[in-house]
Each structure stands twice: as structure tokens, then as C-alpha cells.
Enzyme design. Structure first.
Site, mmCIF file in Angstrom:
data_model
loop_
_atom_site.group_PDB
_atom_site.id
_atom_site.type_symbol
_atom_site.label_atom_id
_atom_site.label_comp_id
_atom_site.label_asym_id
_atom_site.label_seq_id
_atom_site.Cartn_x
_atom_site.Cartn_y
_atom_site.Cartn_z
ATOM 1 N N ARG A 328 66.008 81.945 44.247
ATOM 2 C CA ARG A 328 66.861 80.768 44.124
ATOM 3 C C ARG A 328 67.755 80.584 45.351
ATOM 4 N NH1 ARG A 328 69.291 79.318 39.286
ATOM 5 N NH2 ARG A 328 68.794 81.388 38.492
ATOM 6 N N CYS A 399 62.316 61.902 25.000
ATOM 7 C CA CYS A 399 62.761 61.720 23.622
ATOM 8 C C CYS A 399 63.510 62.944 23.102
ATOM 9 C CB CYS A 399 61.558 61.413 22.735
ATOM 10 S SG CYS A 399 60.756 59.852 23.150
#
Length: 479
Positions: A328, A399
Site C-alpha cells: 500500500r 444497490c
């Protein structure tokens, strides 16, 4: 930012940590890659390329990868740690391995190797990428808590330099595979040192109650070491410790290093063997928002070198060769995600009005906010805004009410459909964890330098998306 007890949807419209901007159009350089800036009209540019041009030519959403920033960050880690662990300082040197799980493709694997780093992989697919990119096997490591026989066979055929064994079962499995090939497998044992990293529970990996590693306190690490040492087809090259991810407190690394070095001393004394290497893992935190305070690379390197030297002196052992695994910390700051706004909605809450800005991506390209409450920043990327700052919530198109990209950030109140929004720090665990939720296609990764703009991962097509569905044999004609 700590999660609200009732969930992330119930945080106040203006969290206390979020500073009110002097200029809502300005970018905070520490959140962005080195070659990102804004021009006078407010258009975000990367290596001189306006994102308005990139969006028009390549579409949105798109991961935009600042190549020179990535390479310079990889070189910084190698140079800083090589200097801190230099033999003339009484240490035995260091290897820096890029943690490919953060984000990997053949171009990234090649750049990592050219920068002098090794490459950590976690699966057959990641090893295949490394091999295709020309990374020598001896510069590759294989991780994983449940490696298959196929993965172990491939690793031995590839002649990887280290297989990080995670369980007693894996010792038996690897012994069988290596014996069948008439080989000696290079083993490092991943040990659980009982350090509670100050991070989210889902990315803390060295406390006892989780799936990774061999417990030191329960004696499993010592048992594993004895079994590897007694094996005719396994060679104990070292010990490995990884305490978690996105960590800002250096004390956790210091305690973990001390404990794994103590275990090494015990193993060497009991069995009369050398354990030449210790891997101290990764997890170095980065700055996603203004609240994050990462430790400078050179400072962390010096602190780790100091604790290794001190502990080995106290234990009366020679200093092992050390390795670390940043992923990262190298790739995340080099990438931002470029979205286009589709809908802006003001919602009245008990705490006031919240402005929702919906973009054309979401949790399918960045699951981190929903998965472990991650925070991000963002900026209006296609123009200056003359409007007053308001706190917005950037949400996706999926959704799920938890489909949040940026929970809280200031943006000009006139943000509107058609605008571009850029989210920095998305190089790690975004494309790598992307999905086809709601049957959306996954974005590509666009590599940008001063002279070139190229896909290093092409955008997924609907033909690729539907290739595994027999009923969609010709998706272009589906009704």
C-alpha cells in the site's frame, strides 16, 4: 475516524476532524502523487495531462496511475532501508519485497523488479504475473494461509526464493510436494507474535484470534520450526511476522520485532541451527485524509534497524538479514480514481442537510469504505468552483446504502451532474478487490507519464463480463 455506534450512515455532516478549507478548489499535496496539480482553471492534471482530456478519451471511472511517482516511491523504500540496515552499521542488510496483493499487473511487476525490489505473491495467478513480467523466481515469495498443491508445485517449478508457511498442515503438504520433485523447499515460518496492531480488526493480523500464522505463545511456531528442521525436503530460512495494515504507531513494529527475534534465538539454541533471515512484514500507514499521520520512510527504517540491533545484542545472537513488505505504502499514493457525477441530491437529516454526490462507480471499484470503514478525500477535478464549501458524501451507483466512496469532504456547493471528481490514494486494494456487483464492468488502470498514456489494465468489456454465462453467448445482441 472512529465509526459511529449506529453505523457509518449516522456520522454528522461535518465531522470534527475535517478541517474547513481556506480554498475549496485547492488540493492537499500530501494526499496526491508527486505529479498531480491543478491548473489555473481548476482542472486536475497528472504529469501534465488534464483529467478532462483523459476522461474524454478513456472514459470514467478510471484508475489513473502516476508511473514516475510509483517508481520513485519504490526506490525510496529500497534506498532508505538499504542505508539503515547497511553492514557497516553492524547489520546484515535488507531486502524490500513489494506486496503484490495491493495491486499487481505485469507492468507493475516489471517496474518493481527494475527498481531493485523483490515481489511477494499470494496465489497461483500472482506468481504467473510475476513470471510473465520476467521477475526471477529467486526474487519472488509465496504467501497464503491455504496454499493448494498446484500453487506449491508451481512455486517449486518457478524456483521461488521463499515459501512463507502458515500452518502445520502446510508443512506436510509442502514436504510431500517437494519430496515428489526431489527438491528442497525454502521455508519461512509465518509466526503470530500476539501484537494488537492499532488498526481496523479486519486488517490486524498478529493477534491470536485470526486465521494467519503459527502462534508463538501456544507453541505452534516452535513445533513448526522443529518439523521443518527435521525434514529432508524443507529448509528453514527464516521467520516472518506481519502485524496488520495501515499502522501509524511504531511501537507495534518494535514489539513484534523483539518477539520474533527472541523466538529465533530460542530455535537456534535448541536445535543448533542458523536461522539467517527475519521478515518484519509491512502495513506501513499512508495518508488518505488530513487526519492520517504516517511515519516518514527513513524514520521507520532507522527505528526498525535500531530495535533489531539492540535485541540481537541483548540475546547474544548474530544479526539476521531482514526483509520488509510494503505494498500500500508504495502503490496507493501513486493512483487516483476519476469519476463522473451523475446525480446530486440534498437530504435533510437530524444533523442538518447532507449533500449526496453520486458517481459512475462505487463499491465495485472501491470496497474499502464498506469493508472496513476506510476514509478518503476527493476534489472537483474539471473546474474551479466559485461556490461556498459544503460537506458532501460521494456515493456509488450500486444497490447498497453502504456504497460510499468518500464519507465526508468539502466541495463547492455547485457540484453538478457532468462534473468530474477525483479520489486520491486508490492504488491499493481498490482494483485488486474490485467486483462485478450489479453486473457492472471493472475500470481499467491508465498509466501516465509526461510522454505517454497507456492502459496497463484495460477496462473490462461486457463481452468479458458475460463470457462465463452460457446464456449470454453473444451479449452484443442480448435483448
Amino acid at each position: 475516524m472512529p465509526a459511529h455506534i449506529a453505523g457509518p450512515l449516522h456520522a454528522t455532516p461535518a465531522p470534527v476532524w475535517l478541517p474547513y478549507p481556506d480554498d475549496v478548489n485547492a488540493v492537499m499535496p500530501s494526499l496526491w502523487s508527486d505529479n498531480v496539480t491543478k491548473d489555473e482553471s481548476g482542472v486536475l492534471t497528472v504529469a501534465g495531462h488534464p483529467v478532462t482530456d483523459l476522461a474524454e478519451r478513456y472514459g470514467t471511472p478510471t484508475f489513473v496511475f502516476d508511473v514516475d511517482d510509483f517508481v520513485s516511491r519504490a526506490q525510496l523504500y529500497r534506498q532508505a532501508y538499504t542505508a539503515a540496515f547497511a553492514p557497516d552499521s553492524g547489520l546484515a542488510g535488507i531486502d524490500v519485497f513489494y506486496a503484490g496483493k495491493a495491486f499487481l499487473c505485469t507492468a507493475v511487476a516489471r517496474w518493481v523488479h527494475e527498481a531493485g525490489l523483490g515481489l511477494d505473491t499470494c496465489s497461483l495467478g500472482e506468481m504467473m504475473i510475476a513470471r510473465a513480467a520476467g521477475v526471477p523466481g529467486d526474487r519472488v515469495g509465496l504467501h497464503g494461509n491455504n496454499k493448494s498443491v498446484a500453487e506449491l508445485e508451481y512455486a517449486l517449478d518457478y524456483e521461488v526464493g521463499r515459501i512463507i508457511v502458515d500452518s502445520l498442515d502446510e508443512i506436510d503438504r509442502l514436504e510431500t510436494v517437494a519430496a515428489a520433485k526431489g527438491l528442497i523447499a525454502p521455508v519461512m515460518l509465518r509466526v503470530t507474535v500476539g501484537v494488537e496492531a492499532h488498526t481496523h480488526d479486519f486488517i490486524a493480523t498478529a493477534h491470536e484470534d485470526q486465521k494467519f500464522g503459527l502462534s508463538v505463545s501456544a507453541g505452534k511456531a516452535a513445533e513448526a520450526a522443529a518439523r521443518v528442521i527435521d525434514s529432508a525436503h524443507l529448509r528453514l530460512d527464516g521467520l516472518h511476522s506481519h502485524i496488520g495494515s495501515q499502522i501509524f504507531d511504531i511501537s507495534g513494529f518494535q514489539v513484534a520485532a523483539a518477539r520474533v527475534l527472541a523466538l529465533r534465538a530460542e530455535i537456534m539454541a535448541e536445535h543448533g541451527v542458523d536461522v539467517p533471515e527475519v521478515d518484519l512484514g509491512g502495513g506501513f500507514g499512508i495518508r488518505y485524509t488530513s487526519q492520517d499521520t504516517p511515519i516518514p520512510v527513513a524514520e521507520m527504517a532507522a527505528e526498525l534497524a535500531s530495535v533489531v540491533a539492540k535485541e540481537c545484542r541483548g540475546l547474544g545472537t548474530h544479526v539476521p538479514r531482514i526483509s520488509i513488505e510494503p505494498g500500500r505504502a508504495i502503490v496507493s499514493p501513486a493512483v487516483f480514481t476519476l469519476y463522473r457525477v451523475g446525480t446530486v441530491k440534498e437530504v435533510v437529516t437530524d444533523e442538518g442537510v447532507r449533500t449526496y454526490v453520486a458517481v459512475d462507480g462505487g463499491m465495485s471499484d472501491n470496497i474499502r469504505t464498506a469493508l472496513y470503514d476506510a476514509d478518503y478525500s476527493c476534489t472537483l477535478a474539471n473546474r474551479n468552483s466559485p461556490a461556498a464549501p459544503v460537506v458532501v458524501r460521494v456515493v456509488g451507483m450500486h444497490c447498497e446504502s453502504g456504497d460510499i466512496v468518500v464519507r465526508d469532504e468539502y466541495m463547492g456547493a455547485d457540484v453538478a451532474p457532468g462534473d468530474l471528481v477525483a479520489v486520491p490514494g486508490t492504488g491499493a486494494y481498490c482494483r485488486a478487490l474490485s467486483s462485478n456487483y450489479n453486473h457492472v464492468t471493472r475500470p481499467g488502470v491508465l498509466a501516465v507519464t509526461r510522454d505517454r498514456v497507456d492502459w496497463i489494465v484495460t477496462p473490462e468489456t461486457y463481452a468479458q463480463l458475460f463470457a462465463s454465462d452460457p446464456g449470454m453467448a453473444d451479449p452484443t445482441t442480448a435483448q
